[in-house]
Motif scaffolding. Structure first.
Motif, mmCIF file in Angstrom:
data_model
loop_
_atom_site.group_PDB
_atom_site.id
_atom_site.type_symbol
_atom_site.label_atom_id
_atom_site.label_comp_id
_atom_site.label_asym_id
_atom_site.label_seq_id
_atom_site.Cartn_x
_atom_site.Cartn_y
_atom_site.Cartn_z
ATOM 1 N N GLU A 49 3.220 6.330 17.515
ATOM 2 C CA GLU A 49 3.799 7.341 18.391
ATOM 3 C C GLU A 49 5.260 7.504 18.008
ATOM 4 O O GLU A 49 5.920 6.526 17.669
ATOM 5 N N SER A 50 5.758 8.743 18.091
ATOM 6 C CA SER A 50 7.166 8.970 17.780
ATOM 7 C C SER A 50 7.887 9.539 19.001
ATOM 8 O O SER A 50 7.273 10.190 19.850
ATOM 9 N N GLN A 51 9.183 9.246 19.061
ATOM 10 C CA GLN A 51 10.044 9.706 20.148
ATOM 11 C C GLN A 51 9.445 9.375 21.513
ATOM 12 O O GLN A 51 9.316 10.228 22.391
ATOM 13 N N VAL A 52 9.085 8.114 21.682
ATOM 14 C CA VAL A 52 8.453 7.632 22.912
ATOM 15 C C VAL A 52 9.523 7.464 23.987
ATOM 16 O O VAL A 52 10.487 6.721 23.797
ATOM 17 N N PRO A 53 9.372 8.151 25.131
ATOM 18 C CA PRO A 53 10.352 7.989 26.211
ATOM 19 C C PRO A 53 10.405 6.536 26.677
ATOM 20 O O PRO A 53 9.365 5.888 26.827
ATOM 21 N N GLN A 54 11.604 6.020 26.879
ATOM 22 C CA GLN A 54 11.777 4.657 27.363
ATOM 23 C C GLN A 54 12.679 4.682 28.599
ATOM 24 O O GLN A 54 13.894 4.773 28.474
ATOM 25 N N PRO A 55 12.066 4.603 29.784
ATOM 26 C CA PRO A 55 12.893 4.598 30.994
ATOM 27 C C PRO A 55 13.652 3.290 31.151
ATOM 28 O O PRO A 55 13.269 2.259 30.592
ATOM 29 N N TYR A 67 16.465 7.832 26.826
ATOM 30 C CA TYR A 67 16.213 6.937 25.695
ATOM 31 C C TYR A 67 14.856 7.249 25.082
ATOM 32 O O TYR A 67 13.886 7.537 25.784
ATOM 33 N N ARG A 68 14.786 7.185 23.752
ATOM 34 C CA ARG A 68 13.545 7.442 23.016
ATOM 35 C C ARG A 68 13.416 6.408 21.899
ATOM 36 O O ARG A 68 14.364 6.169 21.153
ATOM 37 N N LEU A 69 12.227 5.829 21.798
ATOM 38 C CA LEU A 69 11.928 4.933 20.682
ATOM 39 C C LEU A 69 11.563 5.811 19.495
ATOM 40 O O LEU A 69 10.740 6.725 19.636
ATOM 41 N N ASP A 70 12.155 5.560 18.330
ATOM 42 C CA ASP A 70 11.823 6.383 17.162
ATOM 43 C C ASP A 70 10.331 6.296 16.864
ATOM 44 O O ASP A 70 9.643 7.308 16.811
ATOM 45 N N LEU A 71 9.838 5.080 16.655
ATOM 46 C CA LEU A 71 8.405 4.873 16.408
ATOM 47 C C LEU A 71 7.925 3.653 17.173
ATOM 48 O O LEU A 71 8.632 2.636 17.250
ATOM 49 N N LEU A 76 2.963 -2.327 19.734
ATOM 50 C CA LEU A 76 3.336 -3.708 19.467
ATOM 51 C C LEU A 76 4.684 -3.869 18.785
ATOM 52 O O LEU A 76 5.410 -4.822 19.066
ATOM 53 N N VAL A 77 5.035 -2.953 17.894
ATOM 54 C CA VAL A 77 6.282 -3.067 17.131
ATOM 55 C C VAL A 77 7.086 -1.773 17.292
ATOM 56 O O VAL A 77 6.561 -0.681 17.070
ATOM 57 N N ILE A 78 8.360 -1.926 17.676
ATOM 58 C CA ILE A 78 9.269 -0.788 17.764
ATOM 59 C C ILE A 78 9.992 -0.667 16.420
ATOM 60 O O ILE A 78 10.472 -1.656 15.876
ATOM 61 N N VAL A 79 10.064 0.562 15.914
ATOM 62 C CA VAL A 79 10.781 0.820 14.668
ATOM 63 C C VAL A 79 11.898 1.823 14.979
ATOM 64 O O VAL A 79 11.626 2.937 15.415
ATOM 65 N N GLU A 80 13.133 1.378 14.784
ATOM 66 C CA GLU A 80 14.294 2.243 14.965
ATOM 67 C C GLU A 80 14.818 2.612 13.587
ATOM 68 O O GLU A 80 15.095 1.730 12.768
ATOM 69 N N LEU A 81 14.938 3.900 13.351
ATOM 70 C CA LEU A 81 15.365 4.391 12.047
ATOM 71 C C LEU A 81 16.804 4.872 12.108
ATOM 72 O O LEU A 81 17.228 5.460 13.099
ATOM 73 N N LYS A 82 17.524 4.630 11.022
ATOM 74 C CA LYS A 82 18.915 5.059 10.903
ATOM 75 C C LYS A 82 19.139 5.655 9.522
ATOM 76 O O LYS A 82 18.426 5.330 8.568
ATOM 77 N N THR A 83 20.149 6.510 9.442
ATOM 78 C CA THR A 83 20.645 6.997 8.154
ATOM 79 C C THR A 83 22.168 6.935 8.241
ATOM 80 O O THR A 83 22.837 7.947 8.395
ATOM 81 N N VAL A 84 22.668 5.722 8.169
ATOM 82 C CA VAL A 84 24.100 5.467 8.346
ATOM 83 C C VAL A 84 24.648 4.728 7.130
ATOM 84 O O VAL A 84 23.894 4.186 6.323
ATOM 85 N N GLU A 85 25.984 4.701 7.035
ATOM 86 C CA GLU A 85 26.614 4.005 5.910
ATOM 87 C C GLU A 85 26.243 2.531 5.905
ATOM 88 O O GLU A 85 25.942 1.950 4.870
ATOM 89 N N SER A 86 26.270 1.903 7.091
ATOM 90 C CA SER A 86 25.834 0.514 7.211
ATOM 91 C C SER A 86 25.407 0.249 8.643
ATOM 92 O O SER A 86 25.907 0.877 9.583
ATOM 93 N N LEU A 87 24.470 -0.666 8.801
ATOM 94 C CA LEU A 87 24.027 -1.050 10.141
ATOM 95 C C LEU A 87 25.151 -1.807 10.838
ATOM 96 O O LEU A 87 25.853 -2.603 10.222
ATOM 97 N N GLN A 88 25.313 -1.541 12.119
ATOM 98 C CA GLN A 88 26.372 -2.147 12.926
ATOM 99 C C GLN A 88 25.756 -2.949 14.070
ATOM 100 O O GLN A 88 24.589 -2.734 14.423
#
Length: 127
Positions: A49-55, A67-71, A76-88
């Motif tokens: 599922e993508s863009q899952v609402p998270q209350p 709030y929305r979970l990317d995937l 069972l597993v939440i996947v958060e995606l980024k396209t940034v210079e570096s993870l913070q």
């Protein structure tokens, strides 16, 4: 679901993310990687599922705060995606908060904006 199943799933997700990154490389919008990774995982027979609402649950009340979970893979597993210079550290905090709110154990933080994807992957657990 067991931690062993979550660990197995995380390996499949990472393999699929690497396949997407090999095909597309860095430099695209997060939404492009999300769509491609969702497709790749669905092709492997996984429920994604993508863009899952998270209350937010405050004093027993479910509040929609945008709030929305990317995937969410196999519930069972939440996947958060980024396209940034570096993870913070804020990215870690975001995923850990989602894991706590969803009462899940394992999440993956994947930054596609790197030359070699393995350098952009973090595995986080909710203790």
């Amino acid at each position: 679901m067991s931690r062993e199943e979550a660990n197995r799933l995380s390996n499949v997700i990472i393999g699929a993310a690497i396949a997407v990154h090999r095909e597309l490389g860095p430099g695209l919008l997060e939404s492009a990687y999300e769509a491609c990774l969702k497709y790749e995982l669905a092709q492997q027979g996984l429920q994604v599922e993508s863009q899952v609402p998270q209350p937010v649950i405050y004093k027993g009340i479910h509040l929609d705060c945008g709030y929305r979970l990317d995937l969410l893979v196999e519930d069972l597993v939440i996947v958060e995606l980024k396209t940034v210079e570096s993870l913070q550290p804020i990215h870690d905090a975001q995923l850990l908060t989602y894991l706590k709110l969803k009462k899940l154990w394992l999440g993956l933080l994947i930054n596609f904006n790197v030359p070699i994807l393995k350098n952009g992957i973090k595995r986080l657990v909710n203790h």
